[in-house]
Write a protein that holds these residues in place. Sequence first.
Motif, PDB file in Angstrom:
ATOM      1  N   ASP A 251      13.760  -0.428   0.444  1.00 19.41           N
ATOM      2  CA  ASP A 251      12.593   0.962   0.888  1.00 19.41           C
ATOM      3  C   ASP A 251      13.111   2.134  -0.216  1.00 19.41           C
ATOM      4  OD1 ASP A 251      15.807   1.796   0.695  1.00 19.41           O
ATOM      5  OD2 ASP A 251      15.933   1.788   3.611  1.00 19.41           O
ATOM      6  N   TYR A 252      13.314   3.345   0.498  1.00 12.94           N
ATOM      7  CA  TYR A 252      12.928   4.430  -0.867  1.00 12.94           C
ATOM      8  C   TYR A 252      14.037   4.799  -0.878  1.00 12.94           C
ATOM      9  CZ  TYR A 252      15.454   7.407   3.533  1.00 12.94           C
ATOM     10  OH  TYR A 252      15.709   7.296   4.129  1.00 12.94           O
ATOM     11  N   ALA A 253      15.925   3.948   0.143  1.00 16.24           N
ATOM     12  CA  ALA A 253      16.879   4.866  -0.368  1.00 16.24           C
ATOM     13  C   ALA A 253      17.557   3.226  -1.679  1.00 16.24           C
ATOM     14  CB  ALA A 253      17.979   4.476   0.957  1.00 16.24           C
ATOM     15  N   GLY A 254      16.466   3.095  -1.367  1.00 15.79           N
ATOM     16  CA  GLY A 254      17.117   1.656  -2.377  1.00 15.79           C
ATOM     17  C   GLY A 254      17.665  -0.050  -1.208  1.00 15.79           C
ATOM     18  N   ASN A 255      17.793  -0.207  -0.296  1.00 13.71           N
ATOM     19  CA  ASN A 255      18.030  -0.947   1.201  1.00 13.71           C
ATOM     20  C   ASN A 255      17.437  -2.005   0.378  1.00 13.71           C
ATOM     21  OD1 ASN A 255      20.694   0.145   2.843  1.00 13.71           O
ATOM     22  ND2 ASN A 255      18.741   1.709   3.147  1.00 13.71           N
ATOM     23  N   ARG A 256      17.516  -2.846   0.327  1.00 16.22           N
ATOM     24  CA  ARG A 256      17.115  -4.183   0.164  1.00 16.22           C
ATOM     25  C   ARG A 256      16.647  -5.060   1.547  1.00 16.22           C
ATOM     26  NH1 ARG A 256      16.160  -9.033  -4.066  1.00 16.22           N
ATOM     27  NH2 ARG A 256      16.185 -10.736  -3.342  1.00 16.22           N
ATOM     28  N   LEU A 257      15.646  -4.956   1.447  1.00 15.44           N
ATOM     29  CA  LEU A 257      14.898  -5.911   2.598  1.00 15.44           C
ATOM     30  C   LEU A 257      14.434  -7.357   2.280  1.00 15.44           C
ATOM     31  CD1 LEU A 257      13.266  -2.528   3.405  1.00 15.44           C
ATOM     32  CD2 LEU A 257      15.130  -3.002   4.153  1.00 15.44           C
ATOM     33  N   GLU A 258      14.125  -8.471   3.392  1.00 15.77           N
ATOM     34  CA  GLU A 258      13.809  -9.419   3.124  1.00 15.77           C
ATOM     35  C   GLU A 258      13.396  -9.912   4.247  1.00 15.77           C
ATOM     36  OE1 GLU A 258      15.292 -14.013   2.756  1.00 15.77           O
ATOM     37  OE2 GLU A 258      16.426 -12.476   2.827  1.00 15.77           O
ATOM     38  N   PHE A 259      11.503 -10.597   4.697  1.00 10.45           N
ATOM     39  CA  PHE A 259      10.581 -10.637   5.510  1.00 10.45           C
ATOM     40  C   PHE A 259      10.379 -11.952   5.500  1.00 10.45           C
ATOM     41  CE2 PHE A 259      10.329  -6.318   4.296  1.00 10.45           C
ATOM     42  CZ  PHE A 259      10.537  -5.511   5.307  1.00 10.45           C
ATOM     43  N   SER A 260      10.502 -12.755   6.607  1.00 10.15           N
ATOM     44  CA  SER A 260      10.716 -14.004   6.352  1.00 10.15           C
ATOM     45  C   SER A 260       9.703 -14.683   7.521  1.00 10.15           C
ATOM     46  CB  SER A 260      12.173 -15.294   6.044  1.00 10.15           C
ATOM     47  OG  SER A 260      12.237 -16.379   6.624  1.00 10.15           O
ATOM     48  N   LEU A 261       9.537 -16.155   7.100  1.00  5.37           N
ATOM     49  CA  LEU A 261       8.716 -17.009   8.427  1.00  5.37           C
ATOM     50  C   LEU A 261       9.878 -16.941   9.655  1.00  5.37           C
ATOM     51  CD1 LEU A 261       5.830 -18.772   7.531  1.00  5.37           C
ATOM     52  CD2 LEU A 261       5.798 -16.684   8.801  1.00  5.37           C
TER      53      LEU A 261
ATOM     54  N   PHE B 182       8.930 -12.526   0.991  1.00 10.52           N
ATOM     55  CA  PHE B 182       9.250 -11.824   0.327  1.00 10.52           C
ATOM     56  C   PHE B 182      10.187 -10.068   0.165  1.00 10.52           C
ATOM     57  CE2 PHE B 182       6.848  -9.305   3.264  1.00 10.52           C
ATOM     58  CZ  PHE B 182       7.025  -8.095   3.280  1.00 10.52           C
ATOM     59  N   PHE B 183      10.249  -9.692  -0.408  1.00 11.82           N
ATOM     60  CA  PHE B 183      11.433  -8.353  -0.500  1.00 11.82           C
ATOM     61  C   PHE B 183      10.809  -7.206  -0.959  1.00 11.82           C
ATOM     62  CE2 PHE B 183      13.386 -12.990  -1.939  1.00 11.82           C
ATOM     63  CZ  PHE B 183      14.735 -12.774  -0.847  1.00 11.82           C
ATOM     64  N   ALA B 184      11.427  -6.304  -0.458  1.00 10.47           N
ATOM     65  CA  ALA B 184      10.752  -5.040  -0.831  1.00 10.47           C
ATOM     66  C   ALA B 184      12.655  -4.191  -0.618  1.00 10.47           C
ATOM     67  CB  ALA B 184      10.146  -4.744  -0.109  1.00 10.47           C
TER      68      ALA B 184
ATOM     69  N   ARG C  79       0.966  -1.134   0.182  1.00 12.94           N
ATOM     70  CA  ARG C  79      -0.324  -0.150  -0.007  1.00 12.94           C
ATOM     71  C   ARG C  79       0.703   1.082   0.188  1.00 12.94           C
ATOM     72  NH1 ARG C  79      -3.171  -2.800   3.677  1.00 12.94           N
ATOM     73  NH2 ARG C  79      -2.458  -1.731   5.223  1.00 12.94           N
ATOM     74  N   HIS C  80       2.232   1.096   0.933  1.00 13.89           N
ATOM     75  CA  HIS C  80       2.713   2.290   0.566  1.00 13.89           C
ATOM     76  C   HIS C  80       3.422   2.511  -0.809  1.00 13.89           C
ATOM     77  CE1 HIS C  80       6.018   4.687   3.189  1.00 13.89           C
ATOM     78  NE2 HIS C  80       5.766   5.517   2.152  1.00 13.89           N
ATOM     79  N   PHE C  81       3.793   1.541  -0.995  1.00 15.06           N
ATOM     80  CA  PHE C  81       5.015   1.347  -2.799  1.00 15.06           C
ATOM     81  C   PHE C  81       3.530   2.460  -3.747  1.00 15.06           C
ATOM     82  CE2 PHE C  81       4.864  -0.838  -5.963  1.00 15.06           C
ATOM     83  CZ  PHE C  81       6.142  -0.129  -6.817  1.00 15.06           C
ATOM     84  N   GLU C  82       2.450   1.430  -3.060  1.00 16.03           N
ATOM     85  CA  GLU C  82       1.196   1.757  -4.221  1.00 16.03           C
ATOM     86  C   GLU C  82       0.865   3.817  -4.146  1.00 16.03           C
ATOM     87  OE1 GLU C  82      -2.123  -0.941  -3.829  1.00 16.03           O
ATOM     88  OE2 GLU C  82      -1.736  -1.315  -6.142  1.00 16.03           O
TER      89      GLU C  82
ATOM     90  N   GLY D  78       5.066   8.714  -3.184  1.00 14.83           N
ATOM     91  CA  GLY D  78       5.487   9.469  -1.995  1.00 14.83           C
ATOM     92  C   GLY D  78       7.332   9.903  -1.767  1.00 14.83           C
ATOM     93  N   GLU D  79       8.514  10.273  -1.662  1.00 14.48           N
ATOM     94  CA  GLU D  79       9.133  10.988  -1.148  1.00 14.48           C
ATOM     95  C   GLU D  79       9.791   9.858  -0.052  1.00 14.48           C
ATOM     96  OE1 GLU D  79      11.152  13.978  -0.139  1.00 14.48           O
ATOM     97  OE2 GLU D  79       9.438  14.068   1.407  1.00 14.48           O
ATOM     98  N   GLY D  80       8.884   8.481   0.751  1.00 18.77           N
ATOM     99  CA  GLY D  80       9.254   7.664   1.685  1.00 18.77           C
ATOM    100  C   GLY D  80       8.952   6.265   0.998  1.00 18.77           C
ATOM    101  N   ALA D  81       8.708   6.199  -0.096  1.00 16.34           N
ATOM    102  CA  ALA D  81       8.051   4.957  -0.161  1.00 16.34           C
ATOM    103  C   ALA D  81       9.349   4.076  -0.884  1.00 16.34           C
ATOM    104  CB  ALA D  81       6.625   4.943  -1.603  1.00 16.34           C
ATOM    105  N   PRO D  82       8.684   2.803  -0.850  1.00 11.72           N
ATOM    106  CA  PRO D  82       9.147   1.691  -1.113  1.00 11.72           C
ATOM    107  C   PRO D  82      10.049   1.758  -2.645  1.00 11.72           C
ATOM    108  CG  PRO D  82       7.939   1.268  -0.181  1.00 11.72           C
ATOM    109  CD  PRO D  82       7.189   2.288   0.036  1.00 11.72           C
ATOM    110  N   ARG D  83      10.447   1.761  -3.204  1.00 12.09           N
ATOM    111  CA  ARG D  83      11.485   1.513  -4.173  1.00 12.09           C
ATOM    112  C   ARG D  83      10.648   0.179  -5.087  1.00 12.09           C
ATOM    113  NH1 ARG D  83      17.184   3.642  -4.810  1.00 12.09           N
ATOM    114  NH2 ARG D  83      16.435   5.783  -4.684  1.00 12.09           N
ATOM    115  N   GLU D  84      10.872  -0.298  -4.482  1.00 16.52           N
ATOM    116  CA  GLU D  84      10.483  -1.906  -5.066  1.00 16.52           C
ATOM    117  C   GLU D  84       9.209  -2.730  -3.535  1.00 16.52           C
ATOM    118  OE1 GLU D  84      13.285  -3.955  -6.693  1.00 16.52           O
ATOM    119  OE2 GLU D  84      14.709  -2.677  -7.418  1.00 16.52           O
ATOM    120  N   ALA D  85       8.721  -3.161  -4.184  1.00 18.02           N
ATOM    121  CA  ALA D  85       7.387  -4.108  -3.068  1.00 18.02           C
ATOM    122  C   ALA D  85       6.893  -5.257  -3.907  1.00 18.02           C
ATOM    123  CB  ALA D  85       6.187  -3.610  -2.170  1.00 18.02           C
TER     124      ALA D  85
END
Length: 138
Positions: free
Chosen positions: A128-138, A124-126, A92-95, A98-105
């Motif tokens: 952040d606005y600066a291009g840092n890759r983030l991973e989220f997992s169980l 899944f991966f995203a 939702r933030h990606f869609e 805005g300037e602080g939105a994720p670059r990819e999601a």
Amino acid sequence: MILSLSHINLLVPPSTLHLAHAFYSETLGLTPRAVPPHRQHELAWFDIADSGQQVHIALARDEAVETASARHPCFRVGSAEELLALRERIWRHFERGGEGAPREADRPGGETSGDQGAGFPQRFFARDYAGNRLEFSL
């Protein structure tokens, strides 16, 4: 011997620390933590629940922040339901943009941008606005 992760440090472009606060606190739900007073203009720290682990954000020294790095933290989430809820919140933030939105999601319900081969937990991966890759997992 290493027992656990203490913190990770990610870089963001100069003059965007306010965006880091918005993304890491509001979108991801991490708890802001005090930094040394003389460094408040260049650092942001966040607690990951009550794990004792932290995310540190530092300003890059110049505009040349690597935006497509494969280096990343992986944030563990407690359940499949929480993982989906976080994925939806980031989307939702990606869609919204805005300037602080994720670059990819990764779109909820769609393919992920990472390897989902046998033996890997749901994740899944995203970026952040600066291009840092983030991973989220169980």
